[in-house]
Design a protein around this motif. Structure first.
Motif, PDB file in Angstrom:
ATOM      1  N   ILE A 224      16.019  15.994  29.785  1.00 39.47           N
ATOM      2  CA  ILE A 224      15.795  14.577  29.470  1.00 39.47           C
ATOM      3  C   ILE A 224      16.786  14.165  28.384  1.00 39.47           C
ATOM      4  N   PHE A 225      17.437  13.030  28.593  1.00 37.88           N
ATOM      5  CA  PHE A 225      18.458  12.545  27.658  1.00 37.88           C
ATOM      6  C   PHE A 225      18.012  11.242  27.005  1.00 37.88           C
ATOM      7  N   LEU A 226      18.223  11.151  25.686  1.00 36.37           N
ATOM      8  CA  LEU A 226      17.962   9.921  24.936  1.00 36.37           C
ATOM      9  C   LEU A 226      19.173   9.604  24.083  1.00 36.37           C
ATOM     10  N   GLY A 227      19.786   8.437  24.336  1.00 35.12           N
ATOM     11  CA  GLY A 227      20.915   7.977  23.533  1.00 35.12           C
ATOM     12  C   GLY A 227      20.435   6.975  22.505  1.00 35.12           C
ATOM     13  N   ILE A 228      20.824   7.182  21.244  1.00 44.65           N
ATOM     14  CA  ILE A 228      20.367   6.309  20.160  1.00 44.65           C
ATOM     15  C   ILE A 228      21.556   5.620  19.509  1.00 44.65           C
ATOM     16  N   ASN A 229      21.490   4.297  19.437  1.00 41.29           N
ATOM     17  CA  ASN A 229      22.456   3.489  18.704  1.00 41.29           C
ATOM     18  C   ASN A 229      21.704   2.873  17.531  1.00 41.29           C
ATOM     19  N   GLN A 230      22.071   3.214  16.304  1.00 41.85           N
ATOM     20  CA  GLN A 230      21.309   2.750  15.138  1.00 41.85           C
ATOM     21  C   GLN A 230      21.235   1.231  15.047  1.00 41.85           C
ATOM     22  N   TRP A 231      22.216   0.522  15.665  1.00 41.86           N
ATOM     23  CA  TRP A 231      22.247  -0.933  15.539  1.00 41.86           C
ATOM     24  C   TRP A 231      21.198  -1.610  16.407  1.00 41.86           C
ATOM     25  N   ASN A 232      20.749  -0.954  17.480  1.00 44.03           N
ATOM     26  CA  ASN A 232      19.719  -1.584  18.320  1.00 44.03           C
ATOM     27  C   ASN A 232      18.514  -0.668  18.521  1.00 44.03           C
ATOM     28  N   TYR A 233      18.283   0.198  17.547  1.00 42.59           N
ATOM     29  CA  TYR A 233      17.177   1.167  17.616  1.00 42.59           C
ATOM     30  C   TYR A 233      15.845   0.480  17.902  1.00 42.59           C
TER      31      TYR A 233
ATOM     32  N   TYR B 216       9.317   4.624  20.703  1.00 40.49           N
ATOM     33  CA  TYR B 216       8.336   4.978  21.737  1.00 40.49           C
ATOM     34  C   TYR B 216       8.810   6.186  22.534  1.00 40.49           C
ATOM     35  N   PHE B 217      10.103   6.236  22.822  1.00 41.31           N
ATOM     36  CA  PHE B 217      10.663   7.385  23.526  1.00 41.31           C
ATOM     37  C   PHE B 217      10.595   8.638  22.649  1.00 41.31           C
ATOM     38  N   GLU B 218      10.911   8.498  21.359  1.00 39.52           N
ATOM     39  CA  GLU B 218      10.883   9.651  20.463  1.00 39.52           C
ATOM     40  C   GLU B 218       9.484  10.240  20.371  1.00 39.52           C
ATOM     41  N   GLU B 219       8.476   9.371  20.250  1.00 41.83           N
ATOM     42  CA  GLU B 219       7.097   9.861  20.172  1.00 41.83           C
ATOM     43  C   GLU B 219       6.667  10.506  21.478  1.00 41.83           C
ATOM     44  N   ALA B 220       7.051   9.905  22.598  1.00 38.23           N
ATOM     45  CA  ALA B 220       6.702  10.469  23.905  1.00 38.23           C
ATOM     46  C   ALA B 220       7.354  11.837  24.086  1.00 38.23           C
ATOM     47  N   LEU B 221       8.602  11.978  23.654  1.00 34.58           N
ATOM     48  CA  LEU B 221       9.301  13.251  23.811  1.00 34.58           C
ATOM     49  C   LEU B 221       8.660  14.366  22.992  1.00 34.58           C
ATOM     50  N   GLN B 222       8.169  14.043  21.813  1.00 31.36           N
ATOM     51  CA  GLN B 222       7.476  15.058  21.020  1.00 31.36           C
ATOM     52  C   GLN B 222       6.260  15.598  21.762  1.00 31.36           C
ATOM     53  N   LEU B 223       5.519  14.713  22.394  1.00 32.50           N
ATOM     54  CA  LEU B 223       4.336  15.120  23.156  1.00 32.50           C
ATOM     55  C   LEU B 223       4.725  15.899  24.403  1.00 32.50           C
TER      56      LEU B 223
ATOM     57  N   ALA C 100      24.054   5.248  34.735  1.00 32.56           N
ATOM     58  CA  ALA C 100      23.256   6.468  34.887  1.00 32.56           C
ATOM     59  C   ALA C 100      22.623   6.537  36.275  1.00 32.56           C
ATOM     60  N   MET C 101      22.151   5.409  36.774  1.00 32.36           N
ATOM     61  CA  MET C 101      21.575   5.369  38.119  1.00 32.36           C
ATOM     62  C   MET C 101      22.625   5.705  39.174  1.00 32.36           C
ATOM     63  N   ALA C 102      23.854   5.241  38.954  1.00 30.07           N
ATOM     64  CA  ALA C 102      24.936   5.546  39.892  1.00 30.07           C
ATOM     65  C   ALA C 102      25.191   7.048  39.963  1.00 30.07           C
ATOM     66  N   LYS C 103      24.933   7.735  38.853  1.00 32.62           N
ATOM     67  CA  LYS C 103      25.118   9.190  38.823  1.00 32.62           C
ATOM     68  C   LYS C 103      23.878   9.931  39.312  1.00 32.62           C
ATOM     69  N   GLY C 104      22.858   9.177  39.689  1.00 38.00           N
ATOM     70  CA  GLY C 104      21.668   9.801  40.248  1.00 38.00           C
ATOM     71  C   GLY C 104      20.628  10.204  39.223  1.00 38.00           C
ATOM     72  N   LYS C 105      20.692   9.632  38.032  1.00 42.35           N
ATOM     73  CA  LYS C 105      19.675   9.929  37.028  1.00 42.35           C
ATOM     74  C   LYS C 105      18.431   9.079  37.281  1.00 42.35           C
ATOM     75  N   VAL C 106      17.273   9.608  36.910  1.00 47.10           N
ATOM     76  CA  VAL C 106      16.053   8.810  36.933  1.00 47.10           C
ATOM     77  C   VAL C 106      15.974   8.118  35.575  1.00 47.10           C
ATOM     78  N   VAL C 107      16.079   6.798  35.577  1.00 39.78           N
ATOM     79  CA  VAL C 107      16.229   6.051  34.326  1.00 39.78           C
ATOM     80  C   VAL C 107      14.957   5.278  33.986  1.00 39.78           C
ATOM     81  N   PHE C 108      14.492   5.446  32.754  1.00 37.76           N
ATOM     82  CA  PHE C 108      13.382   4.657  32.216  1.00 37.76           C
ATOM     83  C   PHE C 108      13.992   3.429  31.561  1.00 37.76           C
TER      84      PHE C 108
ATOM     85  N   PRO D 272       6.512  -0.556  26.145  1.00 37.35           N
ATOM     86  CA  PRO D 272       6.268  -0.006  24.809  1.00 37.35           C
ATOM     87  C   PRO D 272       4.858   0.586  24.675  1.00 37.35           C
ATOM     88  N   ASP D 273       4.638   1.691  25.363  1.00 39.29           N
ATOM     89  CA  ASP D 273       3.341   2.357  25.392  1.00 39.29           C
ATOM     90  C   ASP D 273       3.592   3.861  25.537  1.00 39.29           C
ATOM     91  N   VAL D 274       3.336   4.620  24.476  1.00 38.43           N
ATOM     92  CA  VAL D 274       3.644   6.054  24.473  1.00 38.43           C
ATOM     93  C   VAL D 274       2.846   6.789  25.546  1.00 38.43           C
TER      94      VAL D 274
END
Length: 379
Positions: A227-236, A243-250, A298-306, A329-331
């Motif tokens: 699972i990949f998560l890209g973070i840009n501090q300007w639009n965090y 929500y993604f960070e909390e879900a990933l911990q679980l 990402a979809m073009a590369k065949g990733k399942v994108v949230f 926005p629901d963990v």
């Protein structure tokens, strides 16, 4: 046709250029490269001098105390000296209302010059704008990039660059572009909603994606799920990353040894792509109705994108099966959707195949370039 594309976000104008060139048009891009993403431009207005270590400390101090960025001035000056090269284009298209990313007064002067020495002017709605922001401030959509701010006003400083679009200087800039452009084009449903019924609104033209450059690889899940998560501090906050960070911990606690998580933060475009190539699932954003450019590639590369995949999107494209996972926005919801994919890897493969087919059908860069030509010629 000679076409000038001003500004760049998420490689939209670069993909459009590739489509237009394949149709035998002459295309020029001028942009700053969008910061650390460093997208290609024919003419760069990136603020190179202001970023040098010796000057950057002084620049940061000035910004902290006076909220003035010398890099914005440098971008404007670089654009000014390039103006003689930007003449006699049949079409000029702006990536948004402040494509040069300089101070509003200088931006207005530069765009007046661009309008005067060229023919048709068009505006893309694919990010923050005055019209978009006034619509969101009225809390009309159920979810938007402003939702975190509405829920927690202490985030105001994180939204300062967005609220700049409501200042008097920017409103003057908006008014000039609005009155002098031939039309406004929306790139996805998040930008259609604020423009519905507006006299300048031409319609939706989906983002162009050069899928021929994005190799599709059938997902292999035998050795685990990445699972990949890209973070840009300007639009965090605007993307709902927490929500993604909390879900990933679980998820990591729930599936030890079965899931690998890759996180990239403020990463240049080429490095970012190399990192997410290893993933099966990509976490994009929770406040959208439709997919932005990052999700589409990402979809073009065949990733399942949230990402955004609300019913308005599905109904418009007449989809009966998922090509992406609609993120909210629901963990607990995110954990549930991720768990289903991890426990049913055949669904990852199925969505991957449909995602690629969807991009080829609805976002093909040449077909989309043809739609732009049609719109520019009709208005």
């Amino acid at each position: 046709m000679r076409i000038l594309l001003v500004g760049e976000y998420s490689r939209l104008h670069n993909s459009l250029k590739e489509g237009l060139i394949s149709l035998q048009h002459e295309v020029t891009i001028v942009s700053s490269g969008d910061g650390f993403k460093n997208y290609p431009s024919d003419y760069s207005i990136d603020a190179k001098w202001s970023k040098k270590p010796a000057l950057n400390i002084f620049r940061q101090l000035i910004y902290r105390f006076f909220r003035y960025d010398f890099a914005a001035l440098e971008r404007g000056l670089r654009f000014f000296f390039l103006l003689p090269k930007f003449k006699d284009f049949d079409v000029v298209q702006l990536i948004n209302e402040a494509p040069v990313k300089t101070n509003p007064a200088l931006e207005l002067y530069l765009l007046k010059r661009i309008k005067k020495q060229n023919h048709k002017l068009y505006l893309l709605s694919c990010g923050t704008s005055y019209l978009n922001l006034t619509f969101l401030m009225a809390r009309k959509p159920l979810k938007s990039i402003l939702t975190p701010y509405f829920e927690d006003k202490s985030l105001h400083s994180k939204y300062r660059y967005i609220f700049d679009y409501l200042t008097k200087g920017h409103i003057r800039l908006h008014d000039f572009i609005y009155e002098n452009c031939q039309g406004i084009i929306a790139s996805d449903f998040d930008y259609v909603l604020p423009l519905q019924g507006d006299k300048k609104f031409i319609g939706l033209i989906p983002n162009p994606v050069n899928w021929t450059k994005l190799g599709y690889k059938k997902p292999e899940t035998n050795t685990g799920i990445v699972i990949f998560l890209g973070i840009n501090q300007w639009n965090y906050h605007q993307k709902g990353i927490r929500y993604f960070e909390e879900a990933l911990q679980l998820i990591k606690a729930k599936y030890p040894g079965k899931v690998t998580v890759i996180i990239a933060q403020n990463t240049p475009y080429n490095d970012y792509i190399e990192m997410y190539d290893k993933a099966h699932i990509l976490l994009d954003q929770v406040y959208a109705y439709d997919q932005g450019y990052n999700a589409l590639e990402a979809m073009a590369k065949g990733k399942v994108v949230f990402t955004g995949a609300e019913k308005e999107f599905s109904e418009y494209y007449k989809l009966t099966e998922k090509v992406a996972i609609n993120a909210i926005p629901d963990v607990a919801y995110l954990v549930k959707e991720l768990s289903f994919l991890i426990e049913n890897p055949e669904e990852i493969s199925a969505i991957s195949t449909r995602a690629r087919a969807f991009i080829e059908k609805e976002h093909d860069y040449v077909k989309i370039a043809e739609k732009y030509i049609e719109a520019w010629n009709a208005n």
